[in-house]
Design an enzyme around this catalytic site. Structure first.
Site, PDB file in Angstrom:
ATOM      1  N   ARG A   1      40.262  51.386  29.253  1.00 17.60           N
ATOM      2  CA  ARG A   1      38.988  50.661  29.416  1.00 17.60           C
ATOM      3  C   ARG A   1      37.872  51.609  29.839  1.00 17.60           C
ATOM      4  NH1 ARG A   1      40.158  46.300  33.489  1.00 17.60           N
ATOM      5  NH2 ARG A   1      37.959  45.795  33.239  1.00 17.60           N
TER       6      ARG A   1
ATOM      7  N   ARG B   1      49.267  41.479  37.489  1.00 14.07           N
ATOM      8  CA  ARG B   1      48.751  41.088  36.168  1.00 14.07           C
ATOM      9  C   ARG B   1      49.160  42.127  35.124  1.00 14.07           C
ATOM     10  NH1 ARG B   1      42.575  40.382  37.174  1.00 14.07           N
ATOM     11  NH2 ARG B   1      42.594  41.548  35.236  1.00 14.07           N
TER      12      ARG B   1
ATOM     13  N   ARG C   1      46.005  48.567  44.979  1.00 10.09           N
ATOM     14  CA  ARG C   1      46.035  47.109  44.807  1.00 10.09           C
ATOM     15  C   ARG C   1      47.364  46.675  44.180  1.00 10.09           C
ATOM     16  NH1 ARG C   1      41.328  45.674  41.577  1.00 10.09           N
ATOM     17  NH2 ARG C   1      42.667  45.499  39.757  1.00 10.09           N
TER      18      ARG C   1
ATOM     19  N   ARG D   1      26.433  45.865  25.311  1.00  9.49           N
ATOM     20  CA  ARG D   1      27.514  46.833  25.520  1.00  9.49           C
ATOM     21  C   ARG D   1      27.274  48.128  24.747  1.00  9.49           C
ATOM     22  NH1 ARG D   1      32.040  44.987  28.220  1.00  9.49           N
ATOM     23  NH2 ARG D   1      32.375  42.760  28.135  1.00  9.49           N
TER      24      ARG D   1
ATOM     25  N   LYS E   1      30.608  45.254  39.532  1.00 11.46           N
ATOM     26  CA  LYS E   1      29.470  44.565  38.902  1.00 11.46           C
ATOM     27  C   LYS E   1      29.548  43.049  39.106  1.00 11.46           C
ATOM     28  CE  LYS E   1      30.333  46.227  34.743  1.00 11.46           C
ATOM     29  NZ  LYS E   1      31.484  47.107  34.983  1.00 11.46           N
TER      30      LYS E   1
END
Length: 197
Positions: free
Chosen positions: A150, A139, A127, A88, A13
């Protein structure tokens, strides 16, 4: 052009929003950025948001809606804007409808990036491996467990927006698994159809 992007985390997005923002010269309004600038500018709603955040609480829908309402009054939003991270929930979507109606404006389109979530998990793991192989630090929130959490939150809170906007005839599906250029081209095609309508 007033539009919203929907899709699970990792669907792309942000990438597409940036391209559209540049192409149409309309601002990409991120809830986080708007909150920070309202707090920094010490607007009435910014002061309320700061008090809530300082207490370690989540900012209420009313405060977020107030910040969006103030932000879209600014000159750079006259030709249109792209909402990133708002609404949301269905409650927030209903608030947005009222805000826009009150300003004599309306949403043009809601773009849903359709993706294969298991492929997104694989992409994430690849990744992570590549980052480690390059000797870089991964991270802290870049792990499968956090990502799946999530995704769960997205399905619970945000996915109900899909039928909400479908019923209003505003939802357009885009294949989010294609290349960035192919997704961008598909979105351009949707915009051309909208211009004809």
């Amino acid at each position: 052009m007033i539009l919203i992007f929907l899709g699970p985390p990792g669907a792309g997005k942000g990438t597409q929003a940036k391209l559209i923002s540049e192409k149409f010269d309309i601002p990409q309004l991120s809830t986080g950025d708007m909150l920070r600038s309202a707090v920094a500018a010490q607007t009435e709603i910014g002061k309320k948001a700061k008090a809530v955040m300082d207490a370690g609480n989540l900012v209420s829908d009313e405060i977020v809606a107030g910040i969006v309402s103030d932000r879209i009054e600014e000159d750079d939003c006259k030709p249109g804007f792209l909402l990133d991270g708002f609404p949301r929930t269905v409650v927030q979507a209903e608030m947005l409808d009222k805000i826009l109606a009150g300003k004599g404006r309306q949403l043009d389109v809601v773009l849903e990036l359709k993706v294969d979530e298991e492929a997104l998990v694989e992409r994430l793991n690849t990744r992570i491996e590549e980052t480690k192989a390059a000797g870089l630090e991964v991270r802290a929130d870049d792990n499968e467990e956090t990502f799946r959490h999530r995704l769960g939150v997205y399905h619970e809170q945000t996915a109900p927006l899909i039928p909400y906007y479908q019923d209003k005839g505003l939802l357009k599906e885009v294949n989010g698994m294609a290349s960035i250029d192919a997704v961008s081209a598909e979105i351009d095609g949707i915009f051309k159809e909208l211009e004809k309508a």
